[in-house]
Write a protein that holds these residues in place. Structure first.
Motif, PDB file in Angstrom:
ATOM      1  N   LYS A 166       9.782  18.566  31.523  1.00 10.59           N
ATOM      2  CA  LYS A 166      10.775  19.547  31.090  1.00 10.59           C
ATOM      3  C   LYS A 166      11.782  18.859  30.181  1.00 10.59           C
ATOM      4  N   VAL A 199      21.737  29.110  18.076  1.00  6.16           N
ATOM      5  CA  VAL A 199      20.703  29.068  19.112  1.00  6.16           C
ATOM      6  C   VAL A 199      21.307  28.447  20.366  1.00  6.16           C
ATOM      7  N   LYS A 200      21.172  29.133  21.473  1.00  2.00           N
ATOM      8  CA  LYS A 200      21.749  28.663  22.732  1.00  2.00           C
ATOM      9  C   LYS A 200      20.967  27.477  23.303  1.00  2.00           C
ATOM     10  N   LYS A 201      21.611  26.797  24.206  1.00  2.45           N
ATOM     11  CA  LYS A 201      20.961  25.680  24.902  1.00  2.45           C
ATOM     12  C   LYS A 201      19.808  26.228  25.743  1.00  2.45           C
ATOM     13  N   THR A 202      18.689  25.523  25.728  1.00  2.00           N
ATOM     14  CA  THR A 202      17.524  25.991  26.469  1.00  2.00           C
ATOM     15  C   THR A 202      16.681  24.810  26.949  1.00  2.00           C
ATOM     16  N   SER A 203      15.695  25.093  27.760  1.00  4.49           N
ATOM     17  CA  SER A 203      14.762  24.072  28.260  1.00  4.49           C
ATOM     18  C   SER A 203      13.350  24.506  27.907  1.00  4.49           C
ATOM     19  N   VAL A 204      12.534  23.526  27.499  1.00 10.13           N
ATOM     20  CA  VAL A 204      11.161  23.833  27.098  1.00 10.13           C
ATOM     21  C   VAL A 204      10.214  22.814  27.731  1.00 10.13           C
ATOM     22  N   ASP A 217      15.305  19.393  27.764  1.00 10.90           N
ATOM     23  CA  ASP A 217      16.459  20.246  27.466  1.00 10.90           C
ATOM     24  C   ASP A 217      16.809  20.155  25.992  1.00 10.90           C
ATOM     25  N   ARG A 218      16.950  21.317  25.384  1.00 11.39           N
ATOM     26  CA  ARG A 218      17.364  21.363  23.981  1.00 11.39           C
ATOM     27  C   ARG A 218      18.813  21.819  23.911  1.00 11.39           C
ATOM     28  N   ALA A 260      22.429  23.225  22.305  1.00  6.07           N
ATOM     29  CA  ALA A 260      22.735  24.339  21.397  1.00  6.07           C
ATOM     30  C   ALA A 260      22.768  23.828  19.956  1.00  6.07           C
TER      31      ALA A 260
END
Length: 224
Positions: free
Chosen positions: A51, A70-75, A53-54, A56
């Motif tokens: 996992k 673009v909001k902070k997200t996890s990919v 974390d990207r 913002a």
């Protein structure tokens, strides 16, 4: 190769399509759950899943060129292992005897197994719902019985209170009657001496008058 074809490819080695479908589902589910929890799944010679974390950031819309936040997200991220890379690049050859023939999955192979699993799950849920409904019905009947019993108890208590009140009233009336009888007896006792005295007074003059009359009769007889 899609999931159905993967299941079909390993079905012969696992003893059937259903066993292969269950195995693939179990492996994928375990990997997904581990990555979602933040763990790193590493398979030696194949690769690793993790996992990432990207933060913002700003990006541009390719159609309009507008800058977008673009909001902070996890990919999820997959990194191929060195052995996998070498095999794909051709620097290493695949071992013999493990060839995988990709065939088009027949209708009802994976989907049939999945539908059967879904049907079983639905049947279990329906059975559980029926049991819950039965328990609820029993609970309602029990509650109704308890309420009916409580109402009967209240009715009996009310009847007992009424009976007790009636007994108290009867006892009070009896006490009043007894008190009146005592008063009458006392009055009779007080009246009796007075009556005796009056009778004695009336009798005494009468006796004296009778005696005088007798004496007069005797005197008259002597004179004759």
């Amino acid at each position: 190769m899609n999931k159905a074809q993967l299941v079909e490819a390993i079905a012969d080695k696992l003893g059937g399509r259903q066993q292969a479908a269950d195995a693939v589902d179990a492996v994928l589910d375990a990997m997904v759950r581990a990555v979602v929890a933040g763990d790193r799944v590493s398979v030696t010679g194949f690769g690793s899943f993790e996992k990432v974390d990207r933060p913002a950031r700003y990006a541009r819309n390719p159609q309009t060129g507008e800058r977008v936040r673009v909001k902070k997200t996890s990919v999820p991220r997959f990194r191929a292992g060195q052995g996998f890379k070498d095999l794909v690049a051709g620097t290493k050859k695949l071992p013999k005897g493990g060839e995988v023939s990709v065939k088009k999955a027949p209708k009802g192979s994976l989907s049939g197994g999945a539908s059967a699993t879904v049907k079983k799950a639905v049947a279990k849920k329906a059975t559980t719902a029926k049991k819950a409904a039965a328990k609820t019905t029993v609970a309602k009947k029990t509650t109704a019985k308890k309420v009916a019993t409580a109402k009967k108890g209240v009715a009996k208590t009310a009847a007992a209170k009424k009976s007790t009140t009636a007994v108290k009233k009867t006892t009070a009336a009896a006490k009043k009657t007894a008190t009146a009888a005592k008063k009458t007896t006392t009055t009779a006792k007080k009246t009796a001496p007075a009556a005796k005295k009056a009778t004695a007074k009336t009798t005494a003059p009468a006796k004296k008058t009778t005696a005088r009359t007798t004496t007069a009769k005797k005197t008259t007889a002597r004179k004759k």
